[in-house]
Every structure is written in structure tokens, then in C-alpha cells.
Write an enzyme that holds these catalytic residues in place. Structure first.
Site, PDB file in Angstrom:
ATOM      1  CD  GLU A  73      46.084  43.542  41.036  1.00 52.03           C
ATOM      2  OE1 GLU A  73      47.321  43.721  40.915  1.00 52.03           O
ATOM      3  OE2 GLU A  73      45.368  43.133  40.105  1.00 52.03           O
ATOM      4  N   GLY A 109      56.365  32.750  39.529  1.00 53.69           N
ATOM      5  CA  GLY A 109      55.512  33.146  40.654  1.00 53.69           C
ATOM      6  C   GLY A 109      54.714  31.986  41.223  1.00 53.69           C
ATOM      7  NE  ARG A 110      52.405  29.216  35.952  1.00 47.20           N
ATOM      8  CZ  ARG A 110      52.883  30.187  35.184  1.00 47.20           C
ATOM      9  NH1 ARG A 110      52.855  31.433  35.630  1.00 47.20           N
ATOM     10  NH2 ARG A 110      53.370  29.950  33.995  1.00 47.20           N
ATOM     11  CE  LYS A 113      49.692  41.502  35.511  1.00 44.23           C
ATOM     12  NZ  LYS A 113      51.079  41.108  35.719  1.00 44.23           N
ATOM     13  CG  HIS A 140      26.183  17.914  51.170  1.00 39.37           C
ATOM     14  ND1 HIS A 140      25.110  17.099  51.498  1.00 39.37           N
ATOM     15  CD2 HIS A 140      27.274  17.342  51.729  1.00 39.37           C
ATOM     16  CE1 HIS A 140      25.540  16.104  52.248  1.00 39.37           C
ATOM     17  NE2 HIS A 140      26.854  16.225  52.401  1.00 39.37           N
ATOM     18  CE  LYS A 197      59.907  36.030  38.758  1.00 41.00           C
ATOM     19  NZ  LYS A 197      59.646  34.911  37.857  1.00 41.00           N
ATOM     20  CD  GLU A 254      49.674  33.086  36.160  1.00 44.24           C
ATOM     21  OE1 GLU A 254      50.546  32.723  36.953  1.00 44.24           O
ATOM     22  OE2 GLU A 254      49.072  34.174  36.285  1.00 44.24           O
TER      23      GLU A 254
END
Ligand code: F6P
Length: 546
Positions: free
Chosen positions: A210, A266-267, A511, A383, A204, A352
Site C-alpha cells: 500500500e 511498528g505499533r 498479504k 447518540h 519499517k 495486533e
């Protein structure tokens, strides 16, 4: 506005001690009709919420809380493009991205729908060229593999959907690279042919370290294979971003950029051009169905009475456990394997959005807000982590999610899957008493001290709450509705807690510090600005020669 000051909050506080006193097993014995009463359905998704520690009085007070907190008013403000993201002065309009009717949606007086449709059509046309083989790489070969490079909302949404719909996929192979740890991109590129690989750089902001690091590595890999020919970049790189300047500065042609807008968080962005990997894997028609399913849930959320409104019910049940019964986390347990990334996706969506400690006006909060969201496919969880759900000391509500039909189903497998899902919610609810354990062990020949010693370890307290969400089928339309359901659940909880669910300032400090520390590691800054622990970690890394 502080929700704890509403009469319904006070009333819920008064009801809470009683609610724990009646075991869910007893509630079902005395009132079997609760299974029918506490059930709601919309958009092909049925919600059984009868295995919750609620009765009519609790439900009534929860619904009154939603009314008192003005959930419907804030919802309408969101849908109509008001800048409800108050700390960034932005509208919140992921719903416009999947809107199926012709009405305009205005942001600051301007209808955003023509631009939404235009970008979507560009994505469809581009995806079709890739899928059909019309888009060619630098050697003239068709595209066999697409790598999405992005992180957070620019990764989890498309990744989760591509996984969920994999049985329907009929386009090039999809890969996702998010981690700056080179292990991921190196392993991904190893199996790929540069001449047939297309990269989508999804960010965005187009400032995320990254993503930019991985994008640079991919660019170099391609250039190495193309003999340094920069013209090859345009054939192998496209970008999805709101930041045209940064995209072009990176060397990606503006013609190869698909935009979106600051009013898409973004999400919440998988419905925008960020969904390009989905469109390439699935085709425009199935992406349209995904949007359609989400739109159906939007309409349900917008128009259904609160008492039968799925997102509102899920949100209120969460509030009940978090604020009145002391729950700190929520499990998401999808039973269909292809939904395996849903817990991770919902983790970002919820944590977030509602992992906040101040109200909209900046006042510090003294009540609990967003819970820890976690999970794994339920059948594997049985399990692994389910032990703690059944016999641990924490109260952890579970959302069981199961699609009854799905592609590639083998009937006997599906039966086992369904039985396991239903058995787990029943077991959590009813538990197993000491008397039942005693009878069972006695029948197996246990007696005396050995019998008594064995009993406590085999007792299940029960009274452990869960929702069961059944999808009639796992298809794009139902998946769209399911995702929108959780988006709106998060919205309702944020409205009740008086949070701005649409900013994420909490990710910024780390950040900032990381960029300073990177300079220290690179030898261009000194470490004295950092605490002793951090300095020692830096020193250890430097001493290792890494
Ligand atoms: O660091 C958090 C975050 O800003 C998320 O909200 C976002 O989804 C992710 O990073 C990726 O951001 P971008 O799409 O701008 O690269």
C-alpha cells in the site's frame, strides 16, 4: 506457562459467580468509600476504577495473578533489552526511545542510546529546516504541506498524535495517506502545490505494498510537475525506515533517510523517527515533552507497586472481564474531540499485540485472549452505539477518557462535555429500575396497560462497568503518558496470557494471497489455485472491466 493453572486463576473463577450477584449500585450504597479506595493516580492521569464489578477479594486475587505470572520479571526483561520477542529473536525497546536518563540500554552488548539520540537530533534538525523555511523545494519555494505516506504503525501513531495536539500545531499542514484506494491520495494531492509539498515515506520494512504504491504515485506526481527532473526527488522525498537498501532502491537518497531498529515494533514506533510528522507539526520541544510524558509513565510502570500501578490495574480489570465474566470487547470512549483517532490507534496496539491463539512456546490456548477494541469519541457515541452499552445483552466494559483542560476551551462547552462523560458512567453503573420508571411515567400521566407496556423498554439494568481516566490537561506530556499507559496495559495482559505481544504473524497470510490474486487480476496467473468463492469474486471483478 498456562495461567489457568495458577491458584489465583482458580480463585478468580470461584469469585466470578458471586461478583455478578451484587449490583454495583448496591456496592456504592453499602460502601461509598470504594470511590476513594479504587482510585489511582500517576503522571497527571487519575484512574477511577470504582465502577467495576470488583471488591477487595477480587482485586487481591487479580494482583496475586500478576505476581504469579511474573509480570514484574518480564517487564524488567523488556526494559533491559532482553529478546522477549521470542518468535523474531528481538528485543522490545520502544521505552529506550523516550528514556530521559543517561544510563545505557544494551542490545546484544551494545548501547543503543547513542544511535537513538543521533537519529532524533537529525530528525529535529531536518524538521527545523522545514518549519523555518530553510528547506526549499525544486522551485526554491518553502514547504507548506507535508504528506506522510504509511500504513498501520507507520500511520496511526503519528496521525493520532498530530490530531490530538492540533491546537498546538505551528508547522506546515500535515496530511496522511494510508489506503491504497487511490481515492485517498488523489483527493489529498488535489489541493496541494507540488513545489511546496514534502513527502515522508514511512515504512519499517519498506516492502508494504500500500505504502509503496502510494509512494510511486506521489513520486510521479512530483516528477510531472518538475518536468521529469529526477533531482527534484531529493528535495521532496524523505524516508523513515529500517531498510536502507530498499529505500535507496526506491530512489530516495540515504541522506534523506531516518532510520530506526528492529527492536521497535511498528505499533510502538511513534516515539522513533516515525514521529517525524509530529516533530514537523509541533517542533522539537513539544515532541520532547511527549517523550518525557511517556518516560514518566515508564518509570511509574517500572517502580510503582502493582496495587497502585495504572497499567497493571487497567490490565487486571480487563482480565477479570475477559476471562471470568465473559466480556469479548472493550470500548474506548475519549471525550475530547482531538483524541478522535485514539480508539483506532489503540485498536491496532491491542489487537495486533494480543490477538493471538498460542502461547510463547507455541502451545494452543484454551482461554480467551485479546478483546475486540472499538470506540469513537464518547459524546458522539452517546447518540449512536451507547444504546447497546446501556441496554444491549453483551457485557462491554468502557474506558472513559477525558482531559479536564485543553487549548481553545469554551467554558460552557467544556461543562457540557464533562457532565456528559460523568453522567454516562453513572448511568451505566446504576441503571434505572422498573419501580423508578413506573414512578417517573406515572408522574407524567401514564397508567394501566400503557404504563406496564412502557416499563420494560425504559428499564436500564445497570451494573455495567467502566473506568474513568481524567487527564489534568490535554498537552504533549500527558498524551505521551496516556499512550504509554495503554502500551504497558497491553504488555501486562500479554504477560498474563503468556503471549508474545510483539509479533504479528496473523497479518501475513492475507498479504501472501493478495499478491497472488493481484497477479490473477493482472492476467499473469490463473485463478485455479483459489477456492470457488474467491474465483467467482475475481471473475466478477474482471467482467466489470475494473
Ligand atoms: O501488516 C501489519 C504491519 O506489519 C504492521 O505491524 C505495521 O505497523 C504495518 O504493517 C506497516 O508496516 P511497515 O511500516 O513495514 O510498512
Amino acid at each position: 506457562m498456562n495461567p489457568t493453572l495458577t491458584p489465583s486463576w482458580q480463585q478468580l473463577g470461584a469469585l466470578a459467580p458471586e461478583s455478578g450477584a451484587v449490583h454495583l449500585r448496591e456496592r456504592f450504597e453499602t460502601d461509598p468509600a470504594r470511590a476513594e479506595r479504587y482510585r489511582a493516580e500517576a503522571c497527571g492521569i487519575s484512574l477511577d476504577y470504582s465502577k467495576n464489578r470488583i471488591d477487595d477479594a477480587v482485586l487481591k486475587a487479580l494482583l496475586a495473578l500478576a505476581e504469579a505470572r511474573g509480570v514484574s520479571t518480564l517487564r524488567d526483561a523488556m526494559f533491559s533489552g532482553e529478546p522477549i520477542n521470542n518468535t523474531e529473536g528481538r528485543a522490545v525497546l520502544h521505552t529506550a526511545l523516550r528514556k530521559q536518563d543517561a544510563a545505557p540500554v544494551r542490545v546484544a552488548g551494545e548501547d543503543v542510546m547513542p544511535a537513538v539520540r543521533e537519529v532524533r537530533q537529525r530528525c529535529y534538525a531536518f524538521a527545523e529546516r522545514v518549519r523555518s523555511g530553510a528547506w526549499l523545494g525544486f522551485t526554491g519555494a518553502t514547504i507548506s504541506d507535508v504528506v506522510n505516506i504509511g500504513i498501520g504503525g507507520s500511520d496511526l501513531g503519528p496521525l493520532m498524535v498530530c490530531e490530538a495536539l492540533k491546537p498546538y500545531a505551528d508547522g506546515p499542514r500535515l496530511h496522511f495517506v494510508s489506503n491504497v484506494d487511490s481515492a485517498q491520495i488523489v483527493a489529498t494531492l488535489k489541493g496541494l502545490d507540488p513545489a511546496r509539498t514534502l513527502f515522508i515515506i514511512a515504512s519499517k520494512t519498506f516492502t508494504t505494498i500500500e505504502t509503496l504504491s502510494n509512494a510511486r504515485t506521489a513520486r510521479q506526481w512530483l516528477l510531472d510537475a518538475a518536468g521529469g527532473d529526477e533531482a527534484a526527488i531529493a528535495k521532496h522525498f524523505v524516508a523513515v525506515s529500517t531498510n536502507r537498501e530498499k529505500v535507496t532502491a526506491f530512489g530516495i537518497d540515504a541522506d534523506n533517510m531516518f532510520g530506526f531498529w528492529d527492536w521497535v515494533g511498528g505499533r510502538y514506533s511513534l516515539w522513533s523517527a516515525i514521529g517525524l510528522p509530529i516533530i514537523i507539526a509541533q517542533g522539537a520541544q513539544r515532541f520532547d515533552e511527549l517523550l518525557h510524558g511517556a518516560y514518566e509513565m515508564d518509570e511509574h510502570f517500572r517502580t510503582a507497586p502493582l496495587a497502585s500501578n495504572l497499567p497493571v490495574l487497567l490490565a487486571l480489570l480487563g482480565i477479570w472481564y475477559i476471562n471470568f465474566l465473559g466480556a469479548r470487547s472493550q470500548v474506548i470512549a475519549p471525550y475530547n474531540q482531538t483524541l478522535h483517532r485514539l480508539p483506532a490507534f489503540l485498536q491496532q496496539l491491542d489487537m495486533e499485540s494480543n490477538g493471538k491463539g498460542v502461547r510463547r512456546d507455541g502451545e494452543r490456548i484454551a482461554y480467551s485472549t485479546g478483546p475486540v477494541i472499538w470506540g469513537e469519541p464518547g459524546i458522539n457515541g452517546q447518540h449512536a452505539y451507547f444504546q447497546l452499552l446501556h441496554q444491549g445483552t453483551a457485557l462491554i466494559p468502557v474506558d472513559f477518557i477525558l482531559a479536564l483542560r485543553q487549548p481553545d476551551t469554551l467554558a460552557s462547552h467544556q461543562r457540557t462535555l464533562m457532565a456528559s462523560c460523568f453522567a454516562q458512567s453513572a448511568a451505566l453503573m446504576r441503571g434505572k429500575t422498573a419501580d423508578e420508571v413506573r414512578a417517573e411515567l406515572s408522574a407524567r400521566g401514564f397508567s394501566g396497560d400503557a404504563l406496564e407496556a412502557a416499563i420494560p423498554h425504559r428499564v436500564f439494568s445497570g451494573n455495567r462497568p467502566s473506568n474513568t481516566l481524567l487527564l489534568d490537561e490535554l498537552n504533549p506530556r500527558r498524551l505521551g503518558a496516556l499512550i504509554a499507559l495503554y502500551e504497558h496495559k497491553v504488555f501486562v495482559q500479554g504477560a498474563i496470557w503468556d503471549l508474545n505481544s510483539f509479533d504479528q504473524w496473523g497479518v501475513e497470510l492475507g498479504k501472501q494471497l493478495a499478491s497472488g490474486i493481484e497477479a490473477v487480476l493482472a492476467g499473469t496467473a490463473d485463478a485455479s489455485a483459489y477456492d470457488a468463492s474467491t474465483q467467482a469474486l475475481i471473475a466478477r471483478a474482471q467482467a466489470s472491466g475494473a
